[in-house]
Design an enzyme around this catalytic site. Structure first.
Site, PDB file in Angstrom:
ATOM      1  N   HIS A 153     -12.234  -1.243   9.052  1.00 56.34           N
ATOM      2  CA  HIS A 153     -11.288  -2.016   9.853  1.00 56.34           C
ATOM      3  C   HIS A 153     -11.905  -2.387  11.193  1.00 56.34           C
ATOM      4  O   HIS A 153     -11.539  -3.403  11.798  1.00 56.34           O
ATOM      5  CB  HIS A 153     -10.011  -1.207  10.120  1.00 56.34           C
ATOM      6  CG  HIS A 153      -9.149  -1.015   8.924  1.00 56.34           C
ATOM      7  ND1 HIS A 153      -9.362  -0.017   8.001  1.00 56.34           N
ATOM      8  CD2 HIS A 153      -8.055  -1.693   8.492  1.00 56.34           C
ATOM      9  CE1 HIS A 153      -8.440  -0.084   7.060  1.00 56.34           C
ATOM     10  NE2 HIS A 153      -7.630  -1.089   7.328  1.00 56.34           N
ATOM     11  N   LYS A 186      -9.105   1.475  -6.072  1.00 54.50           N
ATOM     12  CA  LYS A 186      -9.931   1.102  -4.924  1.00 54.50           C
ATOM     13  C   LYS A 186     -10.728   2.308  -4.421  1.00 54.50           C
ATOM     14  O   LYS A 186     -10.412   3.447  -4.778  1.00 54.50           O
ATOM     15  CB  LYS A 186      -9.048   0.532  -3.812  1.00 54.50           C
ATOM     16  CG  LYS A 186      -7.977   1.506  -3.268  1.00 54.50           C
ATOM     17  CD  LYS A 186      -7.040   0.799  -2.303  1.00 54.50           C
ATOM     18  CE  LYS A 186      -6.045   1.769  -1.693  1.00 54.50           C
ATOM     19  NZ  LYS A 186      -5.069   1.107  -0.810  1.00 54.50           N
ATOM     20  N   HIS A 187     -11.814   2.121  -3.642  1.00 54.69           N
ATOM     21  CA  HIS A 187     -12.414   0.891  -3.137  1.00 54.69           C
ATOM     22  C   HIS A 187     -13.814   0.789  -3.715  1.00 54.69           C
ATOM     23  O   HIS A 187     -14.728   1.455  -3.209  1.00 54.69           O
ATOM     24  CB  HIS A 187     -12.507   0.902  -1.619  1.00 54.69           C
ATOM     25  CG  HIS A 187     -11.235   1.228  -0.903  1.00 54.69           C
ATOM     26  ND1 HIS A 187     -10.732   2.517  -0.773  1.00 54.69           N
ATOM     27  CD2 HIS A 187     -10.344   0.419  -0.259  1.00 54.69           C
ATOM     28  CE1 HIS A 187      -9.613   2.494  -0.070  1.00 54.69           C
ATOM     29  NE2 HIS A 187      -9.340   1.244   0.246  1.00 54.69           N
ATOM     30  N   ASP A 235     -10.984  -6.390  -0.282  1.00 53.83           N
ATOM     31  CA  ASP A 235     -10.122  -5.724   0.683  1.00 53.83           C
ATOM     32  C   ASP A 235      -9.739  -6.779   1.718  1.00 53.83           C
ATOM     33  O   ASP A 235     -10.156  -7.955   1.629  1.00 53.83           O
ATOM     34  CB  ASP A 235     -10.861  -4.530   1.309  1.00 53.83           C
ATOM     35  CG  ASP A 235      -9.912  -3.467   1.863  1.00 53.83           C
ATOM     36  OD1 ASP A 235      -8.729  -3.788   2.116  1.00 53.83           O
ATOM     37  OD2 ASP A 235     -10.346  -2.322   2.063  1.00 53.83           O
ATOM     38  N   ARG A 250       3.714   2.587   3.142  1.00 51.70           N
ATOM     39  CA  ARG A 250       4.513   1.639   3.938  1.00 51.70           C
ATOM     40  C   ARG A 250       6.012   1.888   3.782  1.00 51.70           C
ATOM     41  O   ARG A 250       6.776   1.713   4.716  1.00 51.70           O
ATOM     42  CB  ARG A 250       4.194   0.202   3.536  1.00 51.70           C
ATOM     43  CG  ARG A 250       2.727  -0.141   3.443  1.00 51.70           C
ATOM     44  CD  ARG A 250       1.952   0.138   4.708  1.00 51.70           C
ATOM     45  NE  ARG A 250       0.552  -0.253   4.537  1.00 51.70           N
ATOM     46  CZ  ARG A 250      -0.426   0.120   5.345  1.00 51.70           C
ATOM     47  NH1 ARG A 250      -0.154   0.911   6.382  1.00 51.70           N
ATOM     48  NH2 ARG A 250      -1.668  -0.287   5.131  1.00 51.70           N
ATOM     49  N   ARG A 284      -7.179  10.787   2.137  1.00 54.51           N
ATOM     50  CA  ARG A 284      -6.682   9.806   1.170  1.00 54.51           C
ATOM     51  C   ARG A 284      -7.261   9.984  -0.233  1.00 54.51           C
ATOM     52  O   ARG A 284      -6.934   9.180  -1.117  1.00 54.51           O
ATOM     53  CB  ARG A 284      -6.982   8.386   1.675  1.00 54.51           C
ATOM     54  CG  ARG A 284      -6.287   8.033   2.975  1.00 54.51           C
ATOM     55  CD  ARG A 284      -6.769   6.699   3.529  1.00 54.51           C
ATOM     56  NE  ARG A 284      -6.501   5.596   2.628  1.00 54.51           N
ATOM     57  CZ  ARG A 284      -6.979   4.368   2.821  1.00 54.51           C
ATOM     58  NH1 ARG A 284      -7.763   4.111   3.870  1.00 54.51           N
ATOM     59  NH2 ARG A 284      -6.704   3.397   1.964  1.00 54.51           N
ATOM     60  N   ASP A 308       0.860  -1.187   0.000  1.00 52.19           N
ATOM     61  CA  ASP A 308       0.000   0.000   0.000  1.00 52.19           C
ATOM     62  C   ASP A 308       0.890   1.229   0.000  1.00 52.19           C
ATOM     63  O   ASP A 308       1.453   1.591   1.040  1.00 52.19           O
ATOM     64  CB  ASP A 308      -0.893   0.027   1.254  1.00 52.19           C
ATOM     65  CG  ASP A 308      -2.025  -0.974   1.190  1.00 52.19           C
ATOM     66  OD1 ASP A 308      -2.899  -0.820   0.328  1.00 52.19           O
ATOM     67  OD2 ASP A 308      -2.041  -1.915   2.009  1.00 52.19           O
TER      68      ASP A 308
END
Length: 328
Positions: free
Chosen positions: A189, A176-177, A261, A87, A146, A79
């Site tokens: 999440h 995405k998404h 996901d 990351r 984002r 990601d």
């Protein structure tokens, strides 16, 4: 690279798994994931990353071991959206403000090109980006930091520039998404968000950037875990035949690779056997699961049973995955 018919059933099923792992080197468990579960790809997180040199060494070891097992090349994914979801850190180029600051075609191209060159250079061949979610004017949601700025048309234009520049450098892009989470305030999440926006409104806004990306040849798309009650009151998007088979593949005509996901998220309230069956019945190609557990084995076993029951649709899904690997 082996063709579909040259792969065993276990190897075919493994291509449909994209998994996370623990550690920063080729451990015994990683070997097991490749040689026994025969996974088609891995995804790296901060826990797997120490330095660019270490990532390159790990990626090379992963690909070398997969080749020694007679398997197709692995997807090695990350990601790297920029901003709050990135990351890989310095010494790679950091885009601290992420997509909200990519407000011109030139800025989007610079991000995509730079990120593609740097990710490819350390062994990645897949980036879970760009985000094509649309945030309505004046709305403060979970995706606020984002998303690209502007109207749906702007999001589509900027996203396609990132997508194209990543792929020009050998890094597959995963948009995405789908079908869009820019209107949500709850984090999948942690819980299962529901969105009651009328379908016509989604078509006129949220789905536009995805349609633009599909028309531009998007290689892969990631589904959201949101439940869109005006489309499917029972299943969230990642497990929904109405959304994937009906809307994404049917109405919008998308025939590329579709993945869930992370199935570890709290939005997935069913057990893994049920999730695997829904993935298969929904015409989803790849199950993404990011934290090592016995659910990896459960997914593989259930997908194998479904493949034996529905060999035709299984062959189409694996064919899509192998075709995407041919690109890299």
């Amino acid at each position: 690279m082996k063709t579909f018919s040259e792969l065993t059933l276990d190897e075919q099923v493994g291509q449909r798994l994209l998994v996370g792992f623990d550690g920063t080197e080729l451990t015994g468990d990683l070997r097991y994931l490749i040689d026994t579960l025969k996974v088609g790809g891995v995804i790296l997180f901060t826990r797997n990353i120490e330095s660019p040199e270490q990532v390159k060494e790990l990626a090379d070891a992963l690909q070398g071991y997969a080749a020694s097992c007679g398997l197709p090349p692995l997807f090695v994914a990350v990601d790297q959206e920029g901003g709050v979801v990135a990351r890989m850190k310095e010494p790679l180029t950091v885009f601290p403000e992420g997509a909200p600051a990519l407000n011109t075609v030139e800025a989007a191209q610079h991000f995509g090109r730079t990120t593609g060159i740097e990710l490819s250079g350390v062994g990645f061949n897949m980036d879970m980006a760009p985000v094509l979610d649309v945030q309505p004017d004046g709305f403060s949601g979970v995706m606020e930091k984002r998303v690209f700025p502007g109207a749906p048309e702007d999001v589509g234009t900027l996203g396609v520039q990132v997508m194209a520049c990543l792929e020009a450098e050998g890094v597959l892009s995963v948009v995405k998404h789908f079908p869009g989470i820019g209107r949500t305030t709850l984090d999948s999440h942690l819980t299962l968000p529901e969105l009651d926006t009328p379908f016509a409104e989604l078509m006129g806004a949220d789905l536009l950037p995805f349609d633009t990306a599909f028309q531009a040849g998007a290689s892969a798309v990631m589904l959201s875990h949101i439940r869109y009650t005006d489309i499917d009151r029972e299943w969230n998007a990642s497990l929904s035949p109405e959304i994937v088979k009906g809307l994404l593949r049917g109405r919008m005509g998308y025939n590329g690779v579709v993945m869930t996901d992370d199935l570890d998220m709290k939005a997935i309230t069913c057990d893994m056997e049920t999730a695997a069956r829904q993935i298969f019945l929904s015409d989803v190609d790849i199950a993404l699961i990011c934290h090592r557990s016995d659910r990896y084995e459960t997914l593989a076993e259930t997908l194998k049973a479904m493949a034996e029951k529905f060999p035709g649709s299984h062959a189409i899904s694996v064919g899509r995955i192998l075709a995407l690997k041919e690109k890299i």
